[in-house]
Design an enzyme around this catalytic site. Structure first.
Site, short mmCIF file in Angstrom:
data_model
loop_
_atom_site.label_atom_id
_atom_site.label_comp_id
_atom_site.label_asym_id
_atom_site.label_seq_id
_atom_site.Cartn_x
_atom_site.Cartn_y
_atom_site.Cartn_z
NE ARG A 82 -26.16 62.85 102.68
CZ ARG A 82 -25.25 63.57 102.02
NH1 ARG A 82 -24.19 63.99 102.68
NH2 ARG A 82 -25.41 63.86 100.75
CG HIS A 118 -20.62 70.35 99.91
ND1 HIS A 118 -21.85 69.74 99.76
CD2 HIS A 118 -20.89 71.61 100.37
CE1 HIS A 118 -22.82 70.59 100.11
NE2 HIS A 118 -22.26 71.72 100.47
NE ARG A 171 -20.29 68.59 103.00
CZ ARG A 171 -21.53 69.04 103.11
NH1 ARG A 171 -21.78 70.19 103.70
NH2 ARG A 171 -22.54 68.33 102.63
CG HIS A 177 -20.05 63.68 103.16
ND1 HIS A 177 -20.70 62.82 102.31
CD2 HIS A 177 -20.33 64.94 102.72
CE1 HIS A 177 -21.36 63.53 101.40
NE2 HIS A 177 -21.16 64.81 101.63
#
Length: 358
Positions: A82, A118, A171, A177
């Site tokens: 991440r 997500h 995101r 991300h």
């Protein structure tokens, strides 16, 4: 490794650009990140659709659960970093001058980053909703109806892609991300949803089938985890990284760990199976009241209101195993409430009212 570092570094540049130029839209992007939260499938989308169309509602749960299960397996295989911790540990920046990425309360996800859960959850459930809505218009035969279908088709798929792009940008904006992870998540979700367009057997699945599916998903995931652990490969490697590099320890949530999502989804699938195969469901949703719009509207309102009460039930996090057990029970109770308990109560209320009027 060099290619992946280049992909990550380019992703960091995109994140920096978004955080600099889209600062004014921070609240909207944070909201869209919440819109893409897979948990909304069980608490908002499913209650609405199941009472309107049980076939679509059932498919939605299956798609969400199987999609999130594949997402977990892919995360364990791909070992995706991440952004918010990668920039702190990579050695590709000169003089240790790593870029500064802003973090938010929803940034500190603890699982691996690829593919985005997500983005995958949002794309698969919205794909189900759009295809379900279009299935009503595709049957129209006359020329004016065909034209309306085409307009509806264009409108709904435009909405679909606007939502997916917004979720993806959100995101990336919060630095949880990289761009390639959200793109992978969107298309993986579409593939899972499309696969279930051709799997009608889920509509007639028995309780035994639900239990067998639950056991298979759990045993496979646990076996995969333990097998790699025996090879000295820690699939929970991302959790300490999240705890180390999160700007605020209070933003770390056990609910974002890989096994938390697995337990939540298995509970939801079992709850659906228990509900659909219960006497309460057969009595209420298969009875004469089930065709009445008033019955469906009351069920939707009561389901949404009841599920909001579940948000006030805080599961203790001090003991990890206790958290997983209670999370499983809570997740199973939600679809069981929507499918069986609420419709049965509404059915009983309407029947009592009819008797009084007669």
């Amino acid at each position: 490794s060099i290619k992946m570092d280049l992909l990550h570094s380019n992703g960091v540049l995109i994140i920096q650009h978004l955080q600099r130029d889209y600062k004014a839209y921070q609240d909207f992007l944070n909201f869209m990140s919440h819109v893409g939260d897979p948990r909304n499938i069980f608490s908002i989308y499913f209650p609405l659709w199941f009472q309107l169309n049980q076939v679509v509602g059932t498919k939605m749960i299956w798609v969400a659960v199987i999609g999130d299960w594949f997402n977990l397996i892919f995360k364990w295989i791909l070992f995706g970093h991440r952004p918010y911790w990668w920039v702190q540990e990579t050695m590709i920046y000169p003089n240790q001058s790593s870029p500064c990425l802003e973090q938010f309360p929803i940034t500190c996800e603890t699982g691996p980053g690829s593919p985005s859960g997500h983005a995958m959850g949002s794309s698969c459930v919205w794909y189900v909703m759009v295809t379900a809505a279009l299935s009503y218009t595709v049957r129209w035969k006359d020329k004016s109806a065909v034209t309306l279908h085409r307009i509806t088709w264009s409108f709904l798929w435009s909405i679909f892609w606007i939502i997916q792009i917004s979720v993806c940008i959100s995101r990336v904006f919060i630095a949880t991300h990289f761009p390639h992870q959200v793109v992978l998540g969107v298309f993986a979700g579409i593939l899972v949803a499309e696969a279930f367009e051709h799997t009608p057997a889920i509509q007639t699945a028995s309780l035994r089938m639900y239990i067998k599916t639950n056991l298979f998903l759990f045993i496979f995931a646990l076996g995969f985890y333990l097998s790699l652990k025996l090879l000295d490969i820690d699939l929970l490697w991302s959790v300490p990284k999240a705890k180390k590099w999160c700007a605020n320890p209070d933003w770390i949530n056990i609910d974002t760990t890989p096994f938390a999502g697995l337990v939540r989804n298995l509970g939801a699938l079992l709850g659906l199976g228990l509900g659909i195969n219960s006497e309460m469901f057969i009595t209420s949703c298969k009875g004469k009241n089930s065709c009445k719009m008033s019955f469906r509207i009351l069920c939707i309102a009561a389901s949404l209101a009841t599920l909001q009460l579940y948000n006030f039930v805080k599961i203790p996090t001090h003991t990890e195993y206790l958290f997983y057990i209670l999370s499983f029970i809570k997740s199973a109770a939600m679809p069981l409430t929507v499918v069986a308990l609420v419709p049965y109560c509404v059915h009983s209320l309407m029947r009592t009212t009819e008797k009084k009027l007669n």
